[in-house]
Enzyme design. Structure first.
Site, PDB file in Angstrom:
ATOM      1  N   ASP A   1      14.341 -19.668  33.007  1.00 43.51           N
ATOM      2  CA  ASP A   1      14.341 -21.123  32.796  1.00 43.51           C
ATOM      3  C   ASP A   1      15.652 -21.803  33.248  1.00 43.51           C
ATOM      4  O   ASP A   1      16.721 -21.515  32.706  1.00 43.51           O
ATOM      5  CB  ASP A   1      14.102 -21.452  31.316  1.00 43.51           C
ATOM      6  CG  ASP A   1      12.800 -20.848  30.778  1.00 43.51           C
ATOM      7  OD1 ASP A   1      12.333 -19.830  31.319  1.00 43.51           O
ATOM      8  OD2 ASP A   1      12.266 -21.398  29.797  1.00 43.51           O
TER       9      ASP A   1
ATOM     10  N   GLU B   1      10.993 -25.526  33.595  1.00 44.45           N
ATOM     11  CA  GLU B   1      10.550 -26.405  32.493  1.00 44.45           C
ATOM     12  C   GLU B   1      11.692 -27.110  31.768  1.00 44.45           C
ATOM     13  O   GLU B   1      11.458 -28.074  31.052  1.00 44.45           O
ATOM     14  CB  GLU B   1       9.714 -25.614  31.476  1.00 44.45           C
ATOM     15  CG  GLU B   1      10.528 -24.629  30.671  1.00 44.45           C
ATOM     16  CD  GLU B   1      10.047 -24.479  29.233  1.00 44.45           C
ATOM     17  OE1 GLU B   1       8.986 -24.991  28.892  1.00 44.45           O
ATOM     18  OE2 GLU B   1      10.783 -23.840  28.457  1.00 44.45           O
ATOM     19  N   ASN B   2      12.941 -26.619  31.934  1.00 42.65           N
ATOM     20  CA  ASN B   2      14.076 -27.245  31.255  1.00 42.65           C
ATOM     21  C   ASN B   2      15.054 -27.906  32.231  1.00 42.65           C
ATOM     22  O   ASN B   2      16.206 -28.186  31.879  1.00 42.65           O
ATOM     23  CB  ASN B   2      14.856 -26.204  30.429  1.00 42.65           C
ATOM     24  CG  ASN B   2      13.981 -25.446  29.452  1.00 42.65           C
ATOM     25  OD1 ASN B   2      13.702 -24.266  29.643  1.00 42.65           O
ATOM     26  ND2 ASN B   2      13.529 -26.126  28.409  1.00 42.65           N
TER      27      ASN B   2
ATOM     28  N   HIS C   1       7.357 -27.334  27.905  1.00 47.92           N
ATOM     29  CA  HIS C   1       8.017 -28.630  28.139  1.00 47.92           C
ATOM     30  C   HIS C   1       7.475 -29.371  29.366  1.00 47.92           C
ATOM     31  O   HIS C   1       8.067 -30.349  29.804  1.00 47.92           O
ATOM     32  CB  HIS C   1       9.525 -28.435  28.313  1.00 47.92           C
ATOM     33  CG  HIS C   1      10.240 -28.053  27.052  1.00 47.92           C
ATOM     34  ND1 HIS C   1      10.177 -28.813  25.902  1.00 47.92           N
ATOM     35  CD2 HIS C   1      11.033 -27.001  26.754  1.00 47.92           C
ATOM     36  CE1 HIS C   1      10.893 -28.234  24.959  1.00 47.92           C
ATOM     37  NE2 HIS C   1      11.420 -27.127  25.433  1.00 47.92           N
TER      38      HIS C   1
ATOM     39  N   HIS D   1       4.710 -17.488  29.842  1.00 49.12           N
ATOM     40  CA  HIS D   1       5.701 -18.303  29.137  1.00 49.12           C
ATOM     41  C   HIS D   1       5.330 -18.301  27.656  1.00 49.12           C
ATOM     42  O   HIS D   1       4.408 -19.015  27.232  1.00 49.12           O
ATOM     43  CB  HIS D   1       5.672 -19.718  29.723  1.00 49.12           C
ATOM     44  CG  HIS D   1       6.827 -20.559  29.297  1.00 49.12           C
ATOM     45  ND1 HIS D   1       8.039 -20.534  29.951  1.00 49.12           N
ATOM     46  CD2 HIS D   1       6.970 -21.432  28.270  1.00 49.12           C
ATOM     47  CE1 HIS D   1       8.871 -21.373  29.359  1.00 49.12           C
ATOM     48  NE2 HIS D   1       8.248 -21.934  28.331  1.00 49.12           N
TER      49      HIS D   1
ATOM     50  N   HIS E   1      10.653 -18.355  28.668  1.00 49.45           N
ATOM     51  CA  HIS E   1      10.636 -19.231  27.489  1.00 49.45           C
ATOM     52  C   HIS E   1      11.731 -18.946  26.450  1.00 49.45           C
ATOM     53  O   HIS E   1      12.284 -19.884  25.900  1.00 49.45           O
ATOM     54  CB  HIS E   1       9.279 -19.264  26.781  1.00 49.45           C
ATOM     55  CG  HIS E   1       9.271 -20.044  25.486  1.00 49.45           C
ATOM     56  ND1 HIS E   1       9.378 -21.414  25.471  1.00 49.45           N
ATOM     57  CD2 HIS E   1       9.214 -19.650  24.196  1.00 49.45           C
ATOM     58  CE1 HIS E   1       9.353 -21.830  24.199  1.00 49.45           C
ATOM     59  NE2 HIS E   1       9.260 -20.785  23.419  1.00 49.45           N
TER      60      HIS E   1
ATOM     61  N   HIS F   1      14.685 -17.706  26.836  1.00 49.35           N
ATOM     62  CA  HIS F   1      16.016 -17.888  27.418  1.00 49.35           C
ATOM     63  C   HIS F   1      16.934 -16.691  27.164  1.00 49.35           C
ATOM     64  O   HIS F   1      18.134 -16.772  27.409  1.00 49.35           O
ATOM     65  CB  HIS F   1      16.699 -19.172  26.918  1.00 49.35           C
ATOM     66  CG  HIS F   1      15.992 -20.433  27.308  1.00 49.35           C
ATOM     67  ND1 HIS F   1      16.606 -21.667  27.317  1.00 49.35           N
ATOM     68  CD2 HIS F   1      14.715 -20.661  27.701  1.00 49.35           C
ATOM     69  CE1 HIS F   1      15.740 -22.604  27.694  1.00 49.35           C
ATOM     70  NE2 HIS F   1      14.572 -22.008  27.936  1.00 49.35           N
TER      71      HIS F   1
HETATM   72 FE   LIG Z   1       9.479 -22.978  26.932  1.00 50.45          FE
HETATM   73 FE   LIG Z   2      12.621 -22.857  28.360  1.00 50.43          FE
END
Ligand SMILES: [Fe+2]
Ligand SMILES: [Fe+2]
Length: 274
Positions: free
Chosen positions: A8, A39-40, A68, A153, A178, A180
């Site tokens: 991510d 997604e981040n 996200h 994820h 997801h 991290h």
């Molecule tokens: Fe996530």
């Molecule tokens: Fe994430």
């Protein structure tokens, strides 16, 4: 074929890490295709159209998403246009965008990429079954190529491990995202599918999952709401390098990588935008 899958990408520091480190990593590992979870990318939540094009220009071939995905509404302006940006496949029918894609790697062949979202500890309203959603995407992609990479994820290690076993022998790799946090369980399973529970984060490591430590800590200790800004220091690109046999689509090797952005002060100095 060598494929880099980066965890991510968090905020501007994460995008900066991709920009600064991509060429060097690609050369060092002879990378043919670069997949990253985005997604981040926008201030820690979601992604914008500009950032999608920016990440492509930095060398990310395929961007996957996660829980996200809809945080920045601007994604709706690009998700149906850009075939190299995918969202989890197990959203309800009719959701914008696609849950998988097939891209051509010049001189090497086609690669399919599938994105699914886990259901354990993820949403109050669960999505469709990620296992069946992946299978459905798989059937279509297999008509075009044997090389298939799946981004699962998800929060729960058990659900991700189950996913790896479910698809073992049917895809080239199942890569978790997801949490991290990079896990140390990378393996090529018996059927020839490379697997890792989580390939980590591309972003600031002096943080709690990429966010500034103080507000997150305060939130846990006081249970009061707080705004979690993206952290800035100790920026790294984390992920896995996958070596795939182009003839069979099976994985030969999976290796964890983590590269630190040397000139991190440059990333820190660039204004307020995250
Ligand atoms: Fe996530
Ligand atoms: Fe994430």
């Amino acid at each position: 074929m060598n494929i880099l899958f980066a965890g991510d990408i968090v905020g501007k520091p994460g995008r900066r890490a991709v920009e600064a480190l991509c060429a060097g990593i690609k050369e060092r590992y002879a990378i043919d295709l670069f997949i990253a979870n985005g997604e981040n990318a926008a201030g820690g939540s979601g992604i914008t159209t500009d950032m999608v094009w920016q990440l492509h220009s930095f060398g990310v071939d395929v961007i996957t998403m996660g829980d996200h995905v809809w945080r920045q509404k601007d994604i709706l302006n690009v998700i149906d246009e850009d075939r190299r940006l995918i969202r989890p496949a197990n959203f309800p029918p009719g959701t914008p965008g696609a849950g998988s894609t097939v891209v051509e790697v010049p001189g090497r062949g086609k690669v399919g990429v599938i994105n699914v979202l886990g259901r354990v500890l993820m949403f109050r309203l669960p999505l469709d079954c990620p296992f069946r959603a992946a299978e459905k995407e798989l059937e279509e992609i297999r008509k075009e190529t044997k090389i298939i990479i799946v981004d699962v994820h998800a929060e729960a290690t058990s659900e991700k491990l189950a996913f790896g076993r479910f698809l073992d022998g049917r895809v080239s790799a199942v890569v978790g995202t997801h949490t991290h946090v990079l896990t140390a369980d990378e393996v090529v399973l018996e059927g020839g599918t490379a697997y890792i529970t989580d390939c980590g984060m591309t972003g600031p490591f002096r943080s709690i999952l990429g966010r500034q430590i103080e507000p997150v800590l305060k939130s846990f200790v006081t249970r009061m709401p707080a705004y979690f800004k993206v952290a800035k220091e100790d920026v790294r690109l984390t992920g896995v390098v996958l070596e795939i046999d182009e003839e069979t689509g099976k994985a030969c090797r999976i290796e964890r990588i983590q590269v630190r952005l040397e000139d991190e002060r440059e990333a820190i100095a660039e204004g307020q935008e995250q």
